[in-house]
Design an enzyme around this catalytic site. Structure first.
Site, PDB file in Angstrom:
ATOM      1  N   ASP A 199      -3.552  -2.911   6.170  1.00 34.01           N
ATOM      2  CA  ASP A 199      -3.224  -2.865   4.757  1.00 34.01           C
ATOM      3  C   ASP A 199      -1.697  -2.997   4.688  1.00 34.01           C
ATOM      4  O   ASP A 199      -1.009  -2.760   5.693  1.00 34.01           O
ATOM      5  CB  ASP A 199      -3.699  -1.520   4.178  1.00 34.01           C
ATOM      6  CG  ASP A 199      -3.206  -1.296   2.777  1.00 34.01           C
ATOM      7  OD1 ASP A 199      -3.305  -2.224   1.962  1.00 34.01           O
ATOM      8  OD2 ASP A 199      -2.694  -0.189   2.499  1.00 34.01           O
ATOM      9  N   ARG A 259      -4.497  -4.179  -9.884  1.00 37.26           N
ATOM     10  CA  ARG A 259      -3.579  -3.785 -10.968  1.00 37.26           C
ATOM     11  C   ARG A 259      -4.341  -3.408 -12.245  1.00 37.26           C
ATOM     12  O   ARG A 259      -4.114  -2.338 -12.822  1.00 37.26           O
ATOM     13  CB  ARG A 259      -2.619  -4.949 -11.245  1.00 37.26           C
ATOM     14  CG  ARG A 259      -1.348  -4.538 -11.958  1.00 37.26           C
ATOM     15  CD  ARG A 259      -0.457  -5.759 -12.158  1.00 37.26           C
ATOM     16  NE  ARG A 259      -0.186  -6.451 -10.910  1.00 37.26           N
ATOM     17  CZ  ARG A 259       0.234  -7.703 -10.824  1.00 37.26           C
ATOM     18  NH1 ARG A 259       0.474  -8.404 -11.911  1.00 37.26           N
ATOM     19  NH2 ARG A 259       0.435  -8.272  -9.643  1.00 37.26           N
ATOM     20  N   GLY A 288      -4.940   1.101  -3.339  1.00 34.42           N
ATOM     21  CA  GLY A 288      -5.879   0.090  -2.843  1.00 34.42           C
ATOM     22  C   GLY A 288      -6.637  -0.633  -3.943  1.00 34.42           C
ATOM     23  O   GLY A 288      -7.355  -1.592  -3.695  1.00 34.42           O
ATOM     24  N   ILE A 289      -6.485  -0.168  -5.176  1.00 32.74           N
ATOM     25  CA  ILE A 289      -7.228  -0.708  -6.317  1.00 32.74           C
ATOM     26  C   ILE A 289      -6.375  -1.772  -7.027  1.00 32.74           C
ATOM     27  O   ILE A 289      -5.159  -1.629  -7.090  1.00 32.74           O
ATOM     28  CB  ILE A 289      -7.531   0.451  -7.318  1.00 32.74           C
ATOM     29  CG1 ILE A 289      -8.124   1.661  -6.611  1.00 32.74           C
ATOM     30  CG2 ILE A 289      -8.371   0.010  -8.491  1.00 32.74           C
ATOM     31  CD1 ILE A 289      -9.550   1.549  -6.223  1.00 32.74           C
ATOM     32  N   ASN A 318       1.327  -9.259  -4.915  1.00 31.83           N
ATOM     33  CA  ASN A 318       2.743  -9.351  -4.539  1.00 31.83           C
ATOM     34  C   ASN A 318       2.936  -9.335  -3.026  1.00 31.83           C
ATOM     35  O   ASN A 318       4.073  -9.237  -2.546  1.00 31.83           O
ATOM     36  CB  ASN A 318       3.521  -8.169  -5.139  1.00 31.83           C
ATOM     37  CG  ASN A 318       3.629  -8.256  -6.655  1.00 31.83           C
ATOM     38  OD1 ASN A 318       4.192  -9.209  -7.175  1.00 31.83           O
ATOM     39  ND2 ASN A 318       3.072  -7.277  -7.357  1.00 31.83           N
ATOM     40  N   SER A 350      -3.018  -6.562  -3.114  1.00 33.66           N
ATOM     41  CA  SER A 350      -1.858  -6.893  -3.953  1.00 33.66           C
ATOM     42  C   SER A 350      -1.618  -8.384  -4.124  1.00 33.66           C
ATOM     43  O   SER A 350      -1.715  -9.155  -3.169  1.00 33.66           O
ATOM     44  CB  SER A 350      -0.605  -6.253  -3.353  1.00 33.66           C
ATOM     45  OG  SER A 350       0.535  -6.725  -4.026  1.00 33.66           O
ATOM     46  N   ASP A 352      -4.061   3.287   4.264  1.00 28.73           N
ATOM     47  CA  ASP A 352      -3.556   4.577   3.741  1.00 28.73           C
ATOM     48  C   ASP A 352      -4.345   5.041   2.521  1.00 28.73           C
ATOM     49  O   ASP A 352      -4.040   6.095   1.962  1.00 28.73           O
ATOM     50  CB  ASP A 352      -2.065   4.474   3.362  1.00 28.73           C
ATOM     51  CG  ASP A 352      -1.855   3.639   2.112  1.00 28.73           C
ATOM     52  OD1 ASP A 352      -2.534   2.601   1.965  1.00 28.73           O
ATOM     53  OD2 ASP A 352      -1.023   4.030   1.276  1.00 28.73           O
ATOM     54  N   ASP A 385       0.655  -2.154   1.500  1.00 29.45           N
ATOM     55  CA  ASP A 385       1.341  -1.099   0.727  1.00 29.45           C
ATOM     56  C   ASP A 385       1.006   0.285   1.300  1.00 29.45           C
ATOM     57  O   ASP A 385      -0.158   0.691   1.296  1.00 29.45           O
ATOM     58  CB  ASP A 385       0.880  -1.141  -0.741  1.00 29.45           C
ATOM     59  CG  ASP A 385       1.314  -2.417  -1.456  1.00 29.45           C
ATOM     60  OD1 ASP A 385       2.452  -2.862  -1.229  1.00 29.45           O
ATOM     61  OD2 ASP A 385       0.521  -2.962  -2.248  1.00 29.45           O
TER      62      ASP A 385
HETATM   63  C1  BG6 Z   1      -2.611  -2.294  -3.413  1.00 34.41           C
HETATM   64  C2  BG6 Z   1      -1.972  -0.993  -3.837  1.00 34.41           C
HETATM   65  O1  BG6 Z   1      -2.131  -2.661  -2.153  1.00 34.41           O
HETATM   66  O2  BG6 Z   1      -2.319  -3.325  -4.341  1.00 34.41           O
HETATM   67  C3  BG6 Z   1      -2.351  -0.654  -5.260  1.00 34.41           C
HETATM   68  O3  BG6 Z   1      -2.397   0.036  -2.963  1.00 34.41           O
HETATM   69  C4  BG6 Z   1      -2.020  -1.813  -6.187  1.00 34.41           C
HETATM   70  O4  BG6 Z   1      -1.664   0.512  -5.644  1.00 34.41           O
HETATM   71  C5  BG6 Z   1      -2.728  -3.068  -5.682  1.00 34.41           C
HETATM   72  O5  BG6 Z   1      -2.441  -1.537  -7.505  1.00 34.41           O
HETATM   73  C6  BG6 Z   1      -2.424  -4.290  -6.542  1.00 34.41           C
HETATM   74  O6  BG6 Z   1      -1.066  -4.584  -6.415  1.00 34.41           O
HETATM   75  P1  BG6 Z   1      -0.240  -5.630  -7.285  1.00 34.41           P
HETATM   76  O7  BG6 Z   1       1.034  -5.784  -6.482  1.00 34.41           O
HETATM   77  O8  BG6 Z   1      -1.042  -6.906  -7.306  1.00 34.41           O
HETATM   78  O9  BG6 Z   1      -0.037  -5.053  -8.622  1.00 34.41           O
HETATM   79 MG    MG Z   2      -2.203   0.887   0.860  1.00 37.24          MG
END
Ligand code: BG6
Ligand code: MG
Length: 219
Positions: free
Chosen positions: A10, A50, A47-48, A120, A118, A172, A12
């Site tokens: 993972d 946005r 992990g969820i 990002n 994510s 995590d 983040d």
């Molecule tokens: C996960 C994070 O990796 O990515 C979450 O643990 C987050 O907290 C999810 O909401 C989506 O991320 P992003 O960067 O697309 O907003």
């Molecule tokens: Mg994570």
């Protein structure tokens, strides 16, 4: 004992401490909407995706459902605050022990991948100097269902051409542990037991991790 051929990370909260940036941005949004948001409540968002996170935030704040357009605006606002933080990141932000462990894995028989919800993820990987480093990067742009659905990890295994039972996941988030287990993979929690009690094993961080320790995690 399971033979491990691939390690999926993972991003983040495992490779970098961006989980705290997510928390601060959600907290700022919650405060603007008139309620507080605690670190404990934030565990539910890890992990969820946005938009699903925003749904949970609304539930916590007992905020009435908004139109899809308003929800997108709020999610964009949070994402802008979050991106301001990640755009400042440098290779120094890689968590202790992670770089050496990854180099160790690369120099041995293991394939390595990122499995993140994510959108990002690629920005972060570029900022920390890990662009092109992994054999596969599966992020929120490549999947339709975020953790706890196993799609992200199954897609990574598929891209690596390794069967799920030969994959080990470092996570995590409780949602990520569930996703890895549903995928039929070995799920190793990174962090505290109270948040990761369903993991097969737990490590506090990567500071003492090396390639030989993979065997300890599999039995
Ligand atoms: C996960 C994070 O990796 O990515 C979450 O643990 C987050 O907290 C999810 O909401 C989506 O991320 P992003 O960067 O697309 O907003
Ligand atoms: Mg994570």
């Amino acid at each position: 004992m399971q033979e491990i051929k691939a390690i999926i990370f993972d991003l983040d909260g495992v490779i970098v401490d961006t989980a705290v940036f997510h928390y601060h941005a959600w907290k700022k949004l919650a405060n603007e909407m008139g309620f507080d948001f605690t670190l404990e409540q934030n565990e539910r968002l890890k992990g969820i995706s946005r938009l699903e996170s925003l749904d949970i935030l609304f539930e916590i704040g007992k905020i009435e459902k908004k139109s899809a357009q308003e929800l997108d605006q709020l999610a964009d606002k949070k994402n802008k605050w979050y991106r301001d933080k990640i755009l400042m990141m440098t290779p120094k932000d890689v968590l202790p022990g992670v770089k050496n462990f990854l180099l160790d894995l690369k120099n041995s028989k293991y394939k390595i991948a990122i499995g993140s919800s994510s959108k990002n993820a690629n920005t972060i990987l570029e900022r920390i100097g890990f662009d092109g480093f992994f054999d596969s990067v599966v992020d929120g742009l490549k999947i339709s269902k975020s953790k706890p659905d196993p799609e992200v990890f199954l897609t990574a295994a598929n891209e690596l051409n390794i069967k799920p039972e030969h994959c080990l996941v470092f996570e995590d988030a409780a949602a990520g542990i569930e996703a890895a287990k549903t995928a039929g993979m070995l799920a190793i929690g990174v962090g505290k037991y109270e948040n990761l009690s369903n993991a097969d094993k737990i490590i506090p961080d990567f500071s003492n991790m090396n390639v030989l320790m993979i065997n300890n995690l599999t039995n």
